[in-house]
Structure formats: structure tokens, C-alpha cells
Design a protein around this motif. Structure first.
Motif, PDB file in Angstrom:
ATOM      1  N   ARG A  69     -10.072   2.009  -2.803  1.00  0.00           N
ATOM      2  CA  ARG A  69     -10.767   3.272  -2.518  1.00  0.00           C
ATOM      3  C   ARG A  69     -10.138   4.355  -3.372  1.00  0.00           C
ATOM      4  O   ARG A  69      -8.950   4.333  -3.647  1.00  0.00           O
ATOM      5  N   GLU A  70     -10.963   5.321  -3.782  1.00  0.00           N
ATOM      6  CA  GLU A  70     -10.472   6.368  -4.677  1.00  0.00           C
ATOM      7  C   GLU A  70     -10.440   7.729  -4.006  1.00  0.00           C
ATOM      8  O   GLU A  70     -11.219   8.002  -3.088  1.00  0.00           O
ATOM      9  N   TYR A  71      -9.524   8.563  -4.491  1.00  0.00           N
ATOM     10  CA  TYR A  71      -9.323   9.901  -3.961  1.00  0.00           C
ATOM     11  C   TYR A  71      -9.072  10.861  -5.126  1.00  0.00           C
ATOM     12  O   TYR A  71      -8.330  10.542  -6.054  1.00  0.00           O
ATOM     13  N   THR A  72      -9.659  12.030  -5.046  1.00  0.00           N
ATOM     14  CA  THR A  72      -9.521  13.049  -6.084  1.00  0.00           C
ATOM     15  C   THR A  72      -8.190  13.775  -5.942  1.00  0.00           C
ATOM     16  O   THR A  72      -7.824  14.187  -4.839  1.00  0.00           O
ATOM     17  N   VAL A  73      -7.486  13.924  -7.053  1.00  0.00           N
ATOM     18  CA  VAL A  73      -6.283  14.753  -7.102  1.00  0.00           C
ATOM     19  C   VAL A  73      -6.691  16.039  -7.810  1.00  0.00           C
ATOM     20  O   VAL A  73      -7.067  16.009  -8.985  1.00  0.00           O
ATOM     21  N   ILE A  86      -6.122   9.095  -7.257  1.00  0.00           N
ATOM     22  CA  ILE A  86      -5.300   8.057  -6.653  1.00  0.00           C
ATOM     23  C   ILE A  86      -6.263   6.995  -6.165  1.00  0.00           C
ATOM     24  O   ILE A  86      -7.280   7.299  -5.540  1.00  0.00           O
ATOM     25  N   VAL A  87      -5.958   5.746  -6.473  1.00  0.00           N
ATOM     26  CA  VAL A  87      -6.749   4.611  -6.007  1.00  0.00           C
ATOM     27  C   VAL A  87      -5.815   3.746  -5.169  1.00  0.00           C
ATOM     28  O   VAL A  87      -4.756   3.330  -5.642  1.00  0.00           O
ATOM     29  N   CYS A  88      -6.205   3.517  -3.917  1.00  0.00           N
ATOM     30  CA  CYS A  88      -5.391   2.706  -3.008  1.00  0.00           C
ATOM     31  C   CYS A  88      -6.164   1.465  -2.599  1.00  0.00           C
ATOM     32  O   CYS A  88      -7.389   1.490  -2.491  1.00  0.00           O
ATOM     33  N   GLY A  89      -5.407   0.407  -2.327  1.00  0.00           N
ATOM     34  CA  GLY A  89      -6.030  -0.837  -1.904  1.00  0.00           C
ATOM     35  C   GLY A  89      -5.366  -1.400  -0.675  1.00  0.00           C
ATOM     36  O   GLY A  89      -4.166  -1.233  -0.465  1.00  0.00           O
ATOM     37  N   GLY A  90      -6.175  -2.045   0.127  1.00  0.00           N
ATOM     38  CA  GLY A  90      -5.666  -2.699   1.324  1.00  0.00           C
ATOM     39  C   GLY A  90      -6.732  -2.783   2.389  1.00  0.00           C
ATOM     40  O   GLY A  90      -7.825  -2.246   2.230  1.00  0.00           O
ATOM     41  N   LYS A  91      -6.405  -3.443   3.468  1.00  0.00           N
ATOM     42  CA  LYS A  91      -7.358  -3.608   4.565  1.00  0.00           C
ATOM     43  C   LYS A  91      -7.468  -2.347   5.411  1.00  0.00           C
ATOM     44  O   LYS A  91      -8.506  -2.058   5.968  1.00  0.00           O
ATOM     45  N   GLU A  92      -6.381  -1.612   5.541  1.00  0.00           N
ATOM     46  CA  GLU A  92      -6.347  -0.393   6.341  1.00  0.00           C
ATOM     47  C   GLU A  92      -6.253   0.820   5.419  1.00  0.00           C
ATOM     48  O   GLU A  92      -5.328   0.911   4.615  1.00  0.00           O
ATOM     49  N   GLN A  95      -3.029   2.705   5.862  1.00  0.00           N
ATOM     50  CA  GLN A  95      -1.839   1.924   5.555  1.00  0.00           C
ATOM     51  C   GLN A  95      -2.114   1.066   4.332  1.00  0.00           C
ATOM     52  O   GLN A  95      -2.170  -0.163   4.414  1.00  0.00           O
ATOM     53  N   PRO A  96      -2.289   1.703   3.176  1.00  0.00           N
ATOM     54  CA  PRO A  96      -2.627   0.927   1.983  1.00  0.00           C
ATOM     55  C   PRO A  96      -1.492  -0.012   1.575  1.00  0.00           C
ATOM     56  O   PRO A  96      -0.310   0.298   1.768  1.00  0.00           O
ATOM     57  N   GLU A  97      -1.872  -1.154   1.042  1.00  0.00           N
ATOM     58  CA  GLU A  97      -0.891  -2.108   0.522  1.00  0.00           C
ATOM     59  C   GLU A  97      -0.296  -1.603  -0.785  1.00  0.00           C
ATOM     60  O   GLU A  97       0.872  -1.854  -1.061  1.00  0.00           O
ATOM     61  N   THR A  98      -1.117  -0.915  -1.563  1.00  0.00           N
ATOM     62  CA  THR A  98      -0.673  -0.427  -2.856  1.00  0.00           C
ATOM     63  C   THR A  98      -1.535   0.750  -3.275  1.00  0.00           C
ATOM     64  O   THR A  98      -2.708   0.830  -2.904  1.00  0.00           O
TER      65      THR A  98
END
Length: 116
Positions: A69-73, A86-92, A95-98
Motif C-alpha cells: 500500500r502506498e502513502y504520500t509524503v 512510502i510503500v508498506c507491505g504486509g497483512k496488517e 503493522q507492516p512487515e516492511t
């Protein structure tokens, strides 16, 4: 063109464009704020924030669609969304995994180390 060379040209890249690890404390203060908002569930300034990042260019490690998922900085002095994300990945989502930072609109990424 020989078949083998043609297959190499059309094959998707196996490498990613993640260049390095960057401590969270080394990112722009706006990125640090957005990272904290990701962990607390918002609020976010743009409707696109939290939407699925497709990773079409395959610059990030391959994962199933919907993982990232992506987020604007925000960029000071810019009225539009700018190039920083910022792009975060994970199931939650909280609580992103990375997480990864890009300052050049997805052309390159740095994995964020949140411990520093």
C-alpha cells in the motif's frame, strides 16, 4: 534475432531497485510523520493514501497483489502530491512487515529501518 536473446529481452527482471536500507531517522521529517500515521491508522491527507500499490515495474520484491500500500509524503512548497512516497507491505496495515521510501516517484526505493 536469435530466440534465446529475444527471450532474455522480454523476460521480466529478477532484481529489484531497492538500493539500500535507510534509518527512519534519516528520512525527511514529513516521511517520519507519515510512517507514524501508518502505524496508528491515519489520518492521511490524500484519498489515494492506503490504496494498493501494484508494483508493476517490479522494483520491490514480488508479492501477491494487495500486499503493498502506498502513502504520500508531503513535499514542502508543492501543492500537488509530489514524488515522495512510502510503500508498506504486509497483512496488517498498521503493522507492516516492511516499508520502503521513494523520493523519485517509484524509480528507486530504500527499505526503511524503523529502529533507527
Amino acid at each position: 534475432m536469435p530466440q534465446e536473446a529475444q527471450a532474455r529481452r522480454s523476460a521480466p527482471p529478477d532484481t529489484t531497485a531497492v538500493e539500500a536500507v535507510v534509518p527512519l531517522s534519516d528520512l525527511p521529517v514529513q516521511a517520519q510523520v507519515v510512517h507514524q500515521r501508518i502505524l496508528t491508522g491515519g489520518p492521511f491527507r490524500h484519498t489515494q493514501d492506503g490504496t494498493v500499490f501494484g508494483n508493476r515495474e517490479r522494483h520491490l520484491p514480488r508479492q501477491p497483489r494487495g500486499f503493498y500500500r502506498e502513502y504520500t509524503v508531503p513535499t514542502p512548497g508543492v501543492r500537488h502530491r509530489g514524488a515522495r512516497r512510502i510503500v508498506c507491505g504486509g497483512k496488517e496495515m498498521r503493522q507492516p512487515e516492511t516499508c520502503f521510501y521513494t523520493g523519485d516517484h517509484y524509480n528507486s526505493f530504500h527499505r526503511i529501518d524503523p529502529r533507527h
